[in-house]
Scaffold this motif. Structure first.
Motif, PDB file in Angstrom:
ATOM      1  N   GLU A 151      90.318   8.372  13.457  1.00  0.00           N
ATOM      2  CA  GLU A 151      90.122   8.566  11.834  1.00  0.00           C
ATOM      3  C   GLU A 151      90.076   6.682  11.059  1.00  0.00           C
ATOM      4  N   LYS A 154      86.510   6.271  11.690  1.00  0.00           N
ATOM      5  CA  LYS A 154      85.274   6.728  10.808  1.00  0.00           C
ATOM      6  C   LYS A 154      85.224   6.834  10.397  1.00  0.00           C
ATOM      7  N   GLU A 155      86.552   6.335   9.466  1.00  0.00           N
ATOM      8  CA  GLU A 155      86.915   6.012   7.480  1.00  0.00           C
ATOM      9  C   GLU A 155      85.670   4.474   7.253  1.00  0.00           C
ATOM     10  N   ARG A 158      82.070   5.423   7.694  1.00  0.00           N
ATOM     11  CA  ARG A 158      81.362   6.698   6.173  1.00  0.00           C
ATOM     12  C   ARG A 158      81.397   5.538   5.391  1.00  0.00           C
ATOM     13  N   THR A 165      78.166   7.010  16.647  1.00  0.00           N
ATOM     14  CA  THR A 165      79.123   8.877  17.308  1.00  0.00           C
ATOM     15  C   THR A 165      80.139   7.870  17.669  1.00  0.00           C
ATOM     16  N   PHE A 166      81.470   8.609  17.277  1.00  0.00           N
ATOM     17  CA  PHE A 166      83.235   8.027  18.225  1.00  0.00           C
ATOM     18  C   PHE A 166      82.971   9.516  18.743  1.00  0.00           C
TER      19      PHE A 166
END
Length: 286
Positions: A151, A154-155, A158, A165-166
């Motif tokens: 998480e 990914k943040e 962004r 690609t996680f």
């Protein structure tokens, strides 16, 4: 405190758990984050307007003196010139890991088609995201076993507009088919857990108490566990002439090199960090 230098000196004086030079560096980080005051503002003793909102400095200093990392207090850290969100779910990126990233970017700087890189144990995503930003011609994938770490990663991707690609994947128990159905990669890169539990007593409380042990430690009876798993994975999932880069425990350089040599990797090298310590192994699958 009515000026940048007064505030700086107050913070430095009251940080008691770090040596003075570290306390000074932490103070500069806090002033930059909360007040947008730079080092030069402290040097010229820039006045602070009376109506300027300030955080509760005493509360922040108390947290620091409780060994909470300054990066957790401000919620971010700089890595390769980019600002990454961090939390107790991920390791705080270290300067040595910047050197690992620089090695990969140098080796893959020339644009080439269909180059794919896998970052194993991505944590905050710092390695994968920097590679995606600096090597836009490369396809970057990143795995971690922790949902919380993914998480955060990914943040960060962004926020930093990085195409990565996680996927959730346990390197010690890889499940198939692989995420994205990719069978082979051109490059594997990893900063896996490599600190033995016997080394924990010499580590600082801000690391031991606030960073995830599963991302730091390995059992003393099998300190090369993750390197064996990475090397084995590469045997089947690295392309011919594919490269593997790993950050290592300085005490196990020769042993880590041997892990790759025993699996028929070629040109296996131990590389030193800026402090002259054995810190990386680079190997080619041929």
């Amino acid at each position: 405190m009515t000026s940048a230098r007064q505030l700086y000196l107050y913070i430095v004086k009251n940080i008691t758990v770090y040596p003075e030079k570290e306390a000074q560096a932490i103070s500069y980080m806090l002033l930059e984050h909360y007040m947008r005051l730079r080092n030069i503002d402290v040097l010229v003793d820039r006045p602070i307007p009376e109506n300027t909102a300030q955080p509760d400095w005493d509360s922040i200093i108390k947290r620091l003196n409780n060994n909470e990392p300054v990066q957790h207090i401000i919620g971010s850290t700089e890595f390769c010139g980019l600002e990454f969100r961090v939390s107790s779910a991920v390791l705080i990126p270290r300067p040595e890991t910047e050197e690992l990233v620089q090695m990969v970017t140098r080796d893959y700087a020339e644009p080439d088609k269909n180059i794919s890189i896998l970052d194993i144990g991505t944590g905050s995503g710092c390695i994968a995201i920097v590679l995606a930003r600096f090597l836009p011609h490369v396809s970057v994938h990143a795995w971690d076993v922790s949902d919380e770490a993914l998480e955060v990663a990914k943040e960060n991707a962004r926020q930093l507009i990085a195409d990565v690609t996680f996927a959730k994947q346990d390197m010690l128990n890889v499940t198939f088919p692989l995420p994205g159905n990719i069978v082979q990669f051109d490059c594997l890169v990893s900063n896996p857990p490599y600190v033995t539990y016997s080394e924990a007593e010499s580590m600082r409380p801000n690391v031991l108490r606030f960073e995830p042990h599963e991302a730091l430690f390995v059992e003393d009876n099998d300190p090369l566990l993750f390197y064996k798993a990475i090397a084995d994975f590469g045997v089947h999932h690295l392309k011919q002439q594919g490269k593997c880069y790993v950050e290592i425990n300085e005490h196990f350089g020769a042993e880590t090199k041997k892990v790759f040599e025993e699996r028929n990797y070629k040109k296996v090298e131990i590389l030193r960090d800026i402090n002259g310590k054995d810190r990386f192994v680079r190997a080619i699958w041929a």
